[in-house]
Structure formats: structure tokens, C-alpha cells
Enzyme design. Structure first.
Site, PDB file in Angstrom:
ATOM      1  N   ASN A 192       0.865  -1.188   0.000  1.00  0.00           N
ATOM      2  CA  ASN A 192       0.000   0.000   0.000  1.00  0.00           C
ATOM      3  C   ASN A 192       0.897   1.231   0.000  1.00  0.00           C
ATOM      4  O   ASN A 192       1.547   1.524   1.003  1.00  0.00           O
ATOM      5  CB  ASN A 192      -0.892  -0.039   1.252  1.00  0.00           C
ATOM      6  N   LYS A 221       0.079   4.367  -0.266  1.00  0.00           N
ATOM      7  CA  LYS A 221      -0.497   5.590   0.335  1.00  0.00           C
ATOM      8  C   LYS A 221      -0.255   6.775  -0.597  1.00  0.00           C
ATOM      9  O   LYS A 221      -0.245   6.597  -1.814  1.00  0.00           O
ATOM     10  CB  LYS A 221       0.069   5.796   1.747  1.00  0.00           C
ATOM     11  N   HIS A 279      -9.162   1.223   5.396  1.00  0.00           N
ATOM     12  CA  HIS A 279      -7.836   1.424   6.002  1.00  0.00           C
ATOM     13  C   HIS A 279      -7.959   2.374   7.195  1.00  0.00           C
ATOM     14  O   HIS A 279      -8.749   3.319   7.170  1.00  0.00           O
ATOM     15  CB  HIS A 279      -6.855   1.995   4.970  1.00  0.00           C
ATOM     16  N   GLU A 302      -6.229   4.748   8.173  1.00  0.00           N
ATOM     17  CA  GLU A 302      -6.026   6.176   7.872  1.00  0.00           C
ATOM     18  C   GLU A 302      -7.301   6.783   7.279  1.00  0.00           C
ATOM     19  O   GLU A 302      -7.598   7.962   7.505  1.00  0.00           O
ATOM     20  CB  GLU A 302      -4.827   6.343   6.924  1.00  0.00           C
ATOM     21  N   GLU A 344      -4.704  -4.869  10.827  1.00  0.00           N
ATOM     22  CA  GLU A 344      -3.648  -3.871  10.976  1.00  0.00           C
ATOM     23  C   GLU A 344      -3.829  -3.099  12.286  1.00  0.00           C
ATOM     24  O   GLU A 344      -4.602  -2.144  12.342  1.00  0.00           O
ATOM     25  CB  GLU A 344      -3.709  -2.878   9.810  1.00  0.00           C
ATOM     26  N   GLY A 356       3.263   2.308  10.478  1.00  0.00           N
ATOM     27  CA  GLY A 356       4.195   3.408  10.251  1.00  0.00           C
ATOM     28  C   GLY A 356       4.998   3.797  11.475  1.00  0.00           C
ATOM     29  O   GLY A 356       5.682   4.819  11.488  1.00  0.00           O
ATOM     30  N   SER A 375       4.094  -2.112  10.002  1.00  0.00           N
ATOM     31  CA  SER A 375       5.557  -2.187  10.080  1.00  0.00           C
ATOM     32  C   SER A 375       6.116  -3.555   9.686  1.00  0.00           C
ATOM     33  O   SER A 375       7.078  -4.038  10.291  1.00  0.00           O
ATOM     34  CB  SER A 375       6.046  -1.765  11.467  1.00  0.00           C
TER      35      SER A 375
END
Ligand code: PGA
Length: 250
Positions: free
Chosen positions: A9, A11, A93, A95, A166, A172, A212
């Protein structure tokens, strides 16, 4: 159908020309790989060119609107993605949930629309750090899964839904869930799918770990019984690194 998958991904990273270059290189690096499906989700602006050089790499969008067309400034529809030859779409996701207010209900609409348009959904779920610290991980994951999959049939699950677990605290941050922590939640997700559907769906659903994932930690994660590969952010931006992760899913 359950299979090993390494999905990247990207992003909001990489221009169109950079994306074409990296996907071309990745395709060369994984030319001999069999038994792992490799997916890259570049930004919308690169989809059209990247599908042309993708070769073995399957292409995903990072989001989409649920309507086919209309007055939704700035949005991209499932038929636009299908028309380009995109096969997958990442939905839900963390985010999108955190910065763009996406709720379970909205994500459910998107999943239904993706499936109706023959796009495969990579449906993401996962708890925040405070949820984990309060012992609420399973409740949050259950809420995401039940909300996102409301009304999705057994046949749709078997054919076109991949789940990405996730944990938000691992995305991240360089803080990966240990293989044991991840496995625990993956096993819980499979148990939940048995309750919601049946053992066949639970056994056949691909469940990816994300947060990560790196070349160095991917092998231990992917060796767990219920972890069927990874959804990788940062480490998917370099073809070399990502190709190692792909091989670790073999
Ligand atoms: P990360 O991102 O690998 O950079 O932690 C994972 C993701 O958000 O899918």
C-alpha cells in the site's frame, strides 16, 4: 480462496513515472516467484500506466466511492477502476477511518459496491493503542468485521474478500505486533468468521497482517498458521525490499 499474498500500500507516495519504474522493477525481481500473489496499490494517478507494466503484479486502488457516477467531486468510482484493469481495492484502512471519518456503515457500502462490480476487497480492521491497553482489541476487531461485512454473502466472502488485520499502533511506527500477538488476533478473526458464516469461509479467507512489516520481520510473521501474508506500507516503496517480503511469503 485462501492464498499467500504480499500486498503493498503506497499511500500518498510516488508520482506516475516513479510508480511505473518501481512496478516494472518489482515485476522483474519476482519473475520466478510462484505461489504468492503480489499486489501493489499505487495512488489513483498512477493506476492507468501501472496496469500496463504490471505483468505478474496485481494492481489495487487504495479507496473508492460506492456510487458508479455522479456529483461527488474528487471521488473515483468502481466502474472507473474496473475500466482500467484494476483488480483489487483497499477499503476501511485505518487512515481512512481516522482522517476521513470513514465509519463501518460507509465501509460496508463500499465493500458491497466493490463486490457488485467484481472488484476484490482488501478490507482492513484493527485496534488503536488505547483499545489494546484497555483489553478491547477483540471487541474493536469484532465491531469492524461485523459492521464492514454486514449483508455480505458466503459466496462473496469466499470469492472476493480479503481481510487485513492492521493494529493502528503498529502502522508506520516501526513497532510491529509480535508474531504471537498477530496470530492471536488472526485466530480470533477466523473464529468470528466461523460464527458469522461457517468453517468453510473461515478456512478459505485470506487474512493479511499489516503494521511495520519489513524484510527482517516478515518471515516470522508469515510462518504463523493464521497469517496468510502481509499488507505492507513503507517497506513496499522499494522494489528490492518488497521483493524480499514477497519471497518470505513463499
Ligand atoms: P506500514 O503501513 O507498513 O508503513 O506500517 C502498513 C499499512 O498501513 O498498510
Amino acid at each position: 480462496m485462501r492464498k499467500m499474498i504480499a500486498a503493498g500500500n503506497w499511500k500518498m507516495n510516488k508520482t506516475n513515472s516513479e510508480a511505473v519504474e518501481i512496478v516494472s522493477k518489482l515485476n522483474e525481481l519476482i519473475a520466478d516467484v510462484k505461489g504468492v500473489e503480489v499486489i501493489i496499490a499505487p495512488p489513483f494517478t498512477a493506476l492507468s500506466d501501472v496496469v500496463k507494466v504490471a505483468g505478474k503484479v496485481k494492481i489495487a486502488a487504495q479507496n473508492m466511492h460506492w456510487e458508479e457516477k455522479g456529483a461527488f467531486t474528487g471521488e473515483i468510482s468502481p466502474i472507473m477502476l474496473k475500466n482500467l484493469g484494476v483488480e483489487y481495492v483497499i477499503l476501511g484502512h485505518s487512515e481512512r477511518r481516522a482522517y476521513f471519518g470513514e465509519t463501518n456503515e460507509l465501509i460496508n457500502k463500499k465493500i458491497k459496491s466493490a463486490l457488485a462490480h467484481d472488484l476484490k476487497a482488501i478490507f482492513c480492521v484493527g485496534e488503536k493503542l488505547e483499545d489494546r491497553e484497555r483489553g478491547n482489541t477483540e471487541n474493536v476487531v469484532e465491531d469492524h468485521i461485523k459492521g464492514g461485512l454486514e449483508g455480505i454473502t458466503k459466496e462473496e466472502m469466499m470469492a472476493n474478500v480479503i481481510i487485513g488485520y492492521e493494529p493502528v499502533w503498529a502502522i508506520g511506527t516501526g513497532k510491529t505486533a509480535t508474531p504471537e500477538q498477530a496470530e492471536e488476533v488472526h485466530a480470533f478473526v477466523r473464529k468470528l468468521l466461523t460464527e458469522m458464516y461457517d468453517a468453510e469461509v473461515a478456512g478459505n479467507t485470506t487474512i493479511l497482517y499489516g503494521g511495520s512489516v519489513k524484510p527482517a520481520n516478515s518471515k516470522a510473521l508469515f510462518s504463523k498458521e493464521n497469517i496468510d501474508g502481509g499488507l505492507v506500507g513503507g517497506a513496499s516503496l522499494k522494489a528490492d525490499d518488497f521483493s524480499i517480503i514477497v519471497r518470505n511469503a513463499l
